[in-house]
Design an enzyme around this catalytic site. Structure first.
Site, PDB file in Angstrom:
ATOM      1  N   HIS A 158       0.764  -1.165   0.121  1.00  0.00           N
ATOM      2  CA  HIS A 158       0.104   0.073   0.092  1.00  0.00           C
ATOM      3  C   HIS A 158       1.003   1.310   0.081  1.00  0.00           C
ATOM      4  O   HIS A 158       2.086   1.247   0.461  1.00  0.00           O
ATOM      5  CB  HIS A 158      -0.802   0.070   1.175  1.00  0.00           C
ATOM      6  N   CYS A 254      -2.349   3.127   9.263  1.00  0.00           N
ATOM      7  CA  CYS A 254      -3.072   1.904   8.796  1.00  0.00           C
ATOM      8  C   CYS A 254      -4.378   1.910   9.721  1.00  0.00           C
ATOM      9  O   CYS A 254      -5.344   1.650   9.475  1.00  0.00           O
ATOM     10  CB  CYS A 254      -2.660   0.732   8.749  1.00  0.00           C
TER      11      CYS A 254
HETATM   12  N1  ARG Z   1      -3.250  -7.415   6.786  1.00  0.00           N
HETATM   13  C1  ARG Z   1      -3.654  -6.091   6.047  1.00  0.00           C
HETATM   14  C2  ARG Z   1      -3.832  -6.138   4.484  1.00  0.00           C
HETATM   15  O1  ARG Z   1      -2.527  -6.740   4.241  1.00  0.00           O
HETATM   16  C3  ARG Z   1      -2.952  -4.813   6.606  1.00  0.00           C
HETATM   17  C4  ARG Z   1      -3.489  -3.698   6.099  1.00  0.00           C
HETATM   18  C5  ARG Z   1      -2.816  -2.315   6.617  1.00  0.00           C
HETATM   19  N2  ARG Z   1      -3.491  -1.184   6.034  1.00  0.00           N
HETATM   20  C6  ARG Z   1      -2.749   0.032   5.311  1.00  0.00           C
HETATM   21  N3  ARG Z   1      -3.418   0.992   5.079  1.00  0.00           N
HETATM   22  N4  ARG Z   1      -1.594  -0.265   4.846  1.00  0.00           N
HETATM   23  O2  ARG Z   1      -4.738  -5.741   4.067  1.00  0.00           O
END
Ligand code: ARG
Length: 260
Positions: A158, A254
């Site tokens: 992300h 996050c």
């Molecule tokens: N386990 C989650 C995923 O892989 C973590 C999300 C983290 N969120 C973020 N905005 N980076 O989707």
């Protein structure tokens, strides 16, 4: 934000997640509480909550719920089937709280992949989770220019784990998470004196996944070097321990979704 009542790692959809490495949920709760407390008491933020849901461990990462500007929200459409049931919960919360909710026709992971920079443009990630065509929807809906940055590596899946716009046009980012073209785009749009590059080690410790409210920047165990660099730029730095959430590939930013 959403409390980690049902937070755990029982599937792996990014390289940080390992189903063999258990999450200490009580510790996670204390760490999450300390983030809420710092946001409220040190940063002066108002925190609203969305209920946690059994079987949806990643619902705690509300950054992914939507991309919100004003009263409009482009809802997430999760790439991985494991997270797809979260959408209805975020949709209900946003509608109940007066937001106009727009549904993207392609995978899009909300503020995890779209960040407002300097109040004038959106820096958006694609390839690992979000489809690049979702970026068009952002510019159509908000009339903002969107700079699309490819995320070539699985660890930085992300854009909010490798890039963090800060007030005053400052930008914290990890150059190693972008390709040559992406770096050129960043360098062409962010003045050199505003760019603050992290090392690989800092980035793997989720330094770029910081939350900023006013002059306060909160993050998981920021290095002394970055703490000092941010202070010199006028920020107050609060380092927290969010170790349990790193096991799911997430950290401070996050765990939040900015609504104003
Ligand atoms: N386990 C989650 C995923 O892989 C973590 C999300 C983290 N969120 C973020 N905005 N980076 O989707």
């Amino acid at each position: 934000m959403s409390p980690p009542d049902h937070f755990e790692v029982f599937y792996a959809i990014n390289p940080w997640m390992d189903v063999q490495q258990p999450v200490d949920r009580q510790l996670a709760r204390r760490q999450w509480d300390s983030l809420v407390e710092a946001l409220q008491q040190k940063a002066g933020a108002l925190v609203s909550l969305v209920d946690s849901v059994e079987g949806l461990p990643d619902l705690v990462f509300t950054a992914n719920a939507a991309f919100v500007q004003g009263h409009k929200a482009i809802l997430a459409s999760f790439k991985n089937v494991e997270r797809q049931p979260e959408q209805a919960h975020y949709q209900r919360w946003l509608s109940d709280h007066g937001f106009e909710v727009v549904l993207p026709p392609v995978p899009f992971e909300g503020a995890g992949d779209a960040l407002m920079y300097d109040g004038r443009l959106v820096l958006a990630g694609y390839r690992q989770r979000t489809e690049v065509t979702a970026h068009q929807l952002i510019s159509q809906q908000f009339g903002l220019p969107v700079l699309s940055l490819e995320l070539p590596t699985a660890h930085f899946y992300h854009i909010d784990v490798c890039l963090c716009p800060l007030e005053g046009g400052h930008l914290l980012y990890y150059p190693g998470a972008f390709d040559e073209y992406g770096l050129r785009v960043i360098e062409a749009n962010v003045p050199e004196e505003k760019r603050l590059a992290t090392t690989a080690q800092e980035a793997r410790n989720f330094a770029c996944n910081a939350v900023q409210v006013g002059r306060v920047v909160l993050a998981h165990q920021l290095s002394a070097r970055l703490t000092e660099a941010l202070r010199r730029r006028g920020f107050e730095v609060i380092s927290l321990d969010l170790s349990e959430f790193l096991k799911a590939g997430g950290s401070a930013k996050c765990l939040t979704l900015r609504l104003n």
